[in-house]
Design a protein around this motif. Structure first.
Motif, PDB file in Angstrom:
ATOM      1  N   ASP A 142       0.784  -0.993   0.034  1.00 45.59           N
ATOM      2  CA  ASP A 142      -0.166  -0.045  -0.058  1.00 45.59           C
ATOM      3  C   ASP A 142       0.861   1.147  -0.168  1.00 45.59           C
ATOM      4  OD1 ASP A 142      -1.901   2.136   0.469  1.00 45.59           O
ATOM      5  OD2 ASP A 142      -2.677   1.250   2.240  1.00 45.59           O
ATOM      6  N   HIS A 143       0.972   1.912  -1.085  1.00 49.39           N
ATOM      7  CA  HIS A 143       1.801   2.958  -1.148  1.00 49.39           C
ATOM      8  C   HIS A 143       1.220   4.495  -1.073  1.00 49.39           C
ATOM      9  CE1 HIS A 143       5.027   0.522  -2.662  1.00 49.39           C
ATOM     10  NE2 HIS A 143       3.964  -0.155  -3.363  1.00 49.39           N
ATOM     11  N   GLN A 144       0.052   4.407  -0.513  1.00 47.77           N
ATOM     12  CA  GLN A 144      -0.736   5.558  -0.288  1.00 47.77           C
ATOM     13  C   GLN A 144       0.002   6.807   0.901  1.00 47.77           C
ATOM     14  OE1 GLN A 144      -5.260   5.464  -0.402  1.00 47.77           O
ATOM     15  NE2 GLN A 144      -4.879   3.310  -0.192  1.00 47.77           N
TER      16      GLN A 144
ATOM     17  N   ASP B  40       4.046   0.820   2.461  1.00 50.37           N
ATOM     18  CA  ASP B  40       5.023   1.447   1.380  1.00 50.37           C
ATOM     19  C   ASP B  40       6.377   0.577   0.994  1.00 50.37           C
ATOM     20  OD1 ASP B  40       5.546   3.001  -0.734  1.00 50.37           O
ATOM     21  OD2 ASP B  40       6.727   4.395   0.640  1.00 50.37           O
TER      22      ASP B  40
END
Length: 435
Positions: free
Chosen positions: A39-41, A212
């Motif tokens: 999850d790179h948010q 991430d």
């Protein structure tokens, strides 16, 4: 109480929709398999390591060694003493937590993407080469001893120890993993080093991450973290024999209320009836106010403020357990109501309405319980420890929905044997029928 083990299973079972389709399996060049929810948010990563064994690996005469060792990991490494290590960690805006229980030593790390390399290197030093300075040992040992002295006066802790001793006897589960005043006082630095070598080894570790980080980056992080650990650790303690024969044990403790723990042999997660048992538990003593015991003991009779039960799953034993507190004048009645309900459900089962309400709650409430990368990483480690496949969350609700009234009532007859239902009471209860 180890009732919390059940909560861990429910949390595991309640993996959010977000994770259902995104679990990746990562195998490192060093041969370690990990799970990842990418999850790179937000530019940070949660990393979770679980070393199977925990305080049950304490050597004879060294009770409390793994617990003390775990508390000392962040007390310095390399050229950093405890203050230097804390300053380095804080400078990186990283978070490291080390904990142990009966079955595991866990490492929970959170770090920003921009500081990943430095944070992982600092964590590696802490995990693989803690200093275990004598002044830190003396200071942390003093804290453990202070906690033990406080625990000796806590009625809930007294009840937990008495119940564990009754349930597990000479197995490590039967005694407090924090040790005793005498055993902790006698622990030496060599004992701490032995506990570290025995508990934190590559042959018992499971790893998960969320956030991430890419699969390749995670593989590199894992191999870097674990490279300095021994290949094998101490053997596991083996299966515990549960020795609950029913009846009531009372330990005198001054005060207006009694703490009551009760339990009986449980069911393993691998058992085909486990999901029926989990639905049964939700009906009997789950988290809803409409649960059978909450309704009968609190709502109808006002004998307690709260009561709950759980499937307590250990690595080497399984229980169904419950707890409540009650006024000393009402303790006997509360116990009788629990016994009566236990026997009633075993004999006559639950109603279709109770079954549907429990299934609706269990399949609908999960996403509300989970958020954040840290929780997901912890859940993934728990799934791996239980040997579950990565696609398990996709089928979990189907398994709950497939549970029938016949399934629940069959398992009720199997688990809710009034003859093995054992109570431990800490307080000054009046008029107990079977002290």
């Amino acid at each position: 109480m180890k009732i919390l083990r059940l909560a861990a299973l429910f949390l595991l079972a309640a993996l959010p929709v977000r994770a259902e389709t995104d679990i990746q399996t990562v195998t490192t060049p060093g041969g370690v398999t990990a799970w990842l929810v990418e999850d790179h948010q937000i530019p940070f990563t949660a990393l979770e390591l679980r070393f199977q064994g925990g305080t049950s690996l304490d050597l004879p005469g060294k009770r409390g060694a793994v617990n003390l060792m775990t508390a000392l990991i962040e007390e310095g490494t390399g050229d950093l003493d405890s203050q230097g290590f804390a300053k380095a960690r804080d400078t990186l805006a990283a978070s490291f937590e080390f904990d142990s229980d009966s079955d595991s030593v866990t490492v929970s790390a959170r770090f920003l993407s921009e500081n990943r390399d430095a944070a992982v290197d600092l964590l590696r030093q802490a995990i693989t080469a803690p200093r275990f300075d004598q002044d830190a040992i003396d200071r942390v040992k003093g804290q453990v001893l202070a906690n033990l002295r406080g625990s000796e006066k806590d009625p809930g802790d007294i009840a937990n120890r008495a119940f564990d001793a009754a349930a597990f006897g000479d197995h490590p589960y039967g005694t407090d993993g924090s040790g005793t005043a005498d055993s902790v006082t006698a622990l030496t630095r060599d004992d701490i080093l032995a506990a570290h070598k025995g508990a934190m080894a590559r042959d018992r570790v499971t790893v998960a991450a969320a956030g991430d980080i890419t699969p390749d980056q995670l593989a590199a992080v894992i191999d870097m973290l674990l490279a300095g650990l021994p290949e094998t650790g101490l053997p596991q303690p083996g299966a515990a024999t549960i020795d609950l024969k029913g009846g009531i044990t009372v330990q005198d403790y001054p005060g207006p209320q009694s703490v009551i723990l009760f339990g009986a042999p449980g069911i393993a997660f691998e058992d085909p009836d486990y999901f029926a048992a989990s639905v049964l538990n939700e009906i009997v003593g789950g988290s809803r106010f409409s649960a059978r015991l909450m309704n009968e003991v609190r709502e109808k009779r006002g004998l307690t403020y709260g009561i709950g039960t759980a499937l307590a799953g250990y690595d080497h034993a399984d229980l169904i357990v419950g707890q409540l507190s009650s006024d000393n004048t009402k303790t006997a009645e509360a116990i009788q109501v629990i016994r009566d309900q236990w026997a009633e459900i075993a004999a006559n089962g639950v109603t279709p309405e109770e079954l549907e309400a429990a299934k609706t709650y269990m399949t609908g409430a999960y996403p509300l319980r989970f958020d954040g990368n840290g929780r997901i990483a912890s859940i993934l480690v728990g799934m791996q420890s239980l040997g579950l496949p990565a696609d398990y969350p996709k089928t979990r609700n189907d398994r709950i929905n497939a549970v029938t009234l016949d399934d629940v009532n069959r398992v009720a007859k199997r688990l809710m044997n009034p003859d093995t239902l054992t109570f431990v009471v800490v307080g000054q209860p009046q008029n107990l029928p079977n002290p």
